[in-house]
Design a protein around this motif. Structure first.
Motif, short mmCIF file in Angstrom:
data_model
loop_
_atom_site.label_atom_id
_atom_site.label_comp_id
_atom_site.label_asym_id
_atom_site.label_seq_id
_atom_site.Cartn_x
_atom_site.Cartn_y
_atom_site.Cartn_z
N ALA A 78 32.89 58.33 77.55
CA ALA A 78 31.73 58.17 77.42
C ALA A 78 31.50 57.00 76.51
N ASN A 82 29.66 53.20 77.25
CA ASN A 82 28.61 53.00 76.55
C ASN A 82 28.60 51.54 75.88
N GLU A 83 29.64 50.82 75.94
CA GLU A 83 29.79 49.48 75.50
C GLU A 83 29.70 48.66 76.32
N ASN A 84 29.25 47.48 76.01
CA ASN A 84 29.00 46.31 76.95
C ASN A 84 29.92 45.78 77.54
N ARG A 88 31.11 47.23 83.98
CA ARG A 88 30.89 48.45 83.43
C ARG A 88 30.03 49.15 84.58
N ARG A 92 31.84 53.12 85.83
CA ARG A 92 31.17 53.98 85.84
C ARG A 92 31.01 54.79 87.30
N LEU A 165 27.62 60.53 78.15
CA LEU A 165 26.85 59.12 78.10
C LEU A 165 25.38 59.14 78.14
N LEU A 168 24.51 59.82 74.80
CA LEU A 168 25.03 58.53 73.91
C LEU A 168 23.58 57.52 73.89
N GLN A 169 23.45 57.47 75.17
CA GLN A 169 22.39 56.47 75.32
C GLN A 169 20.97 56.75 74.83
N ARG A 173 19.39 53.33 68.25
CA ARG A 173 20.12 52.16 67.85
C ARG A 173 19.92 52.03 66.29
N THR A 194 26.39 59.68 65.24
CA THR A 194 26.51 59.85 66.72
C THR A 194 26.80 61.49 66.92
#
Length: 279
Positions: A78, A82-84, A88, A92, A165, A168-169, A173, A194
């Protein structure tokens, strides 16, 4: 809500109540068998049944191992998803493939992977020089349960990944940016920002995973049918044998009720502890 409640009552609540009733009877298979009320007799027999305690121990090892390890693996996946990263979205979707496969199909597929003569696992390990002979992974007393646990982790990881995931989103930020400005390392931000933000999600998904794993039947039945020598006989497999191999429906229902009680007790302690830490 009635159209949605009717199937729940018919296929979930009804069988549950009937199963509880059977646990207090001596119900057996046979067209002419007579069912009698026996009170707590089945539960007394259960407490002295060595086969039950053996399957219960195996079930706890299975459920705890799969739940913990698939959580660790899912959390890592996850965090990665979640990284760019490039591709991606495709990654997923690919990670969800095991979730879309029925347990019977997964079991048959992994039986081929573990096949002692034609399995890809043996050929790969021998090609890498890690093995010098074929291993019968699902029929070896010492490695059958770990081999099945690996399959359980692979099977259950996708839904855990999806939930984590989503959690996390939902982490703001701004918290990470503030931590970065204050000089916190990546590991420190993960541990102090986190994980605390994910705690409600972690409690929920690990609780659900534990319930699903302790009640697992189809996957392990296809893989080993509880063998070799009962080394992978989970409680639900034991209950299945008592009901449909030996015809003791009342005793099998007692096993199911006992597992429900144990699961509720374990979850009550776990969730209560986690909620106290949050408060």
């Amino acid at each position: 809500m009635l159209p949605a409640l009717i199937p729940v009552l018919i296929f979930s609540v009804g069988p549950l109540l009937y199963g509880i009733y059977l646990a207090f009877t001596d119900a057996r298979s046979g067209r002419n068998s007579v069912t009698s009320f026996v009170g707590l007799s089945n539960f007394g027999d259960l407490l002295t049944d060595g086969d039950f305690w053996a399957s219960f121990r195996i079930g706890l090892i299975w459920a705890v191992s799969v739940t913990v390890l698939q959580f660790v693996a899912a959390l890592g996946l996850a965090l990665l998803l979640n990284e760019n990263l490039r591709f991606r979205a495709f990654t997923r979707v690919l990670a969800m493939v095991p979730w879309a496969m029925p347990p019977v199909v997964i079991g048959l597929m992994w039986r081929l992977v573990y096949h002692p003569n034609a399995g890809i696992l043996n050929s790969t390990l021998q090609g890498a020089g890690l093995l010098d002979h074929n291993v019968d992974w699902l029929n070896d007393f010492s490695i059958a349960l770990p081999a099945v646990i690996v399959v359980g982790i692979w099977t259950g990881m996708p839904q855990t990944t999806v939930v984590l995931l989503a959690g996390l989103q939902g982490v703001p930020r701004e918290l990470h940016e503030a931590g970065h400005v204050d000089g916190a390392t990546t590991w420190r931000r993960f541990w102090s920002i986190t994980l605390p933000q994910l705690r409600p999600v972690i409690v929920t998904i690990t609780s659900l995973d534990f319930v699903w794993n302790i009640n697992q039947f189809g996957l392990v039945y296809v893989l080993t049918q509880g063998g070799p020598g009962g080394q992978t006989r989970l409680p639900m497999l034991f209950a299945y044998e008592e009901a449909f191999r030996y015809g003791f429906f009342g005793y099998a229902a007692t096993l199911g009720v006992a597992i429900v009680i144990v699961v509720l007790a374990v979850l009550g302690l776990y969730i209560g502890r986690q909620m106290r830490e949050v408060s």
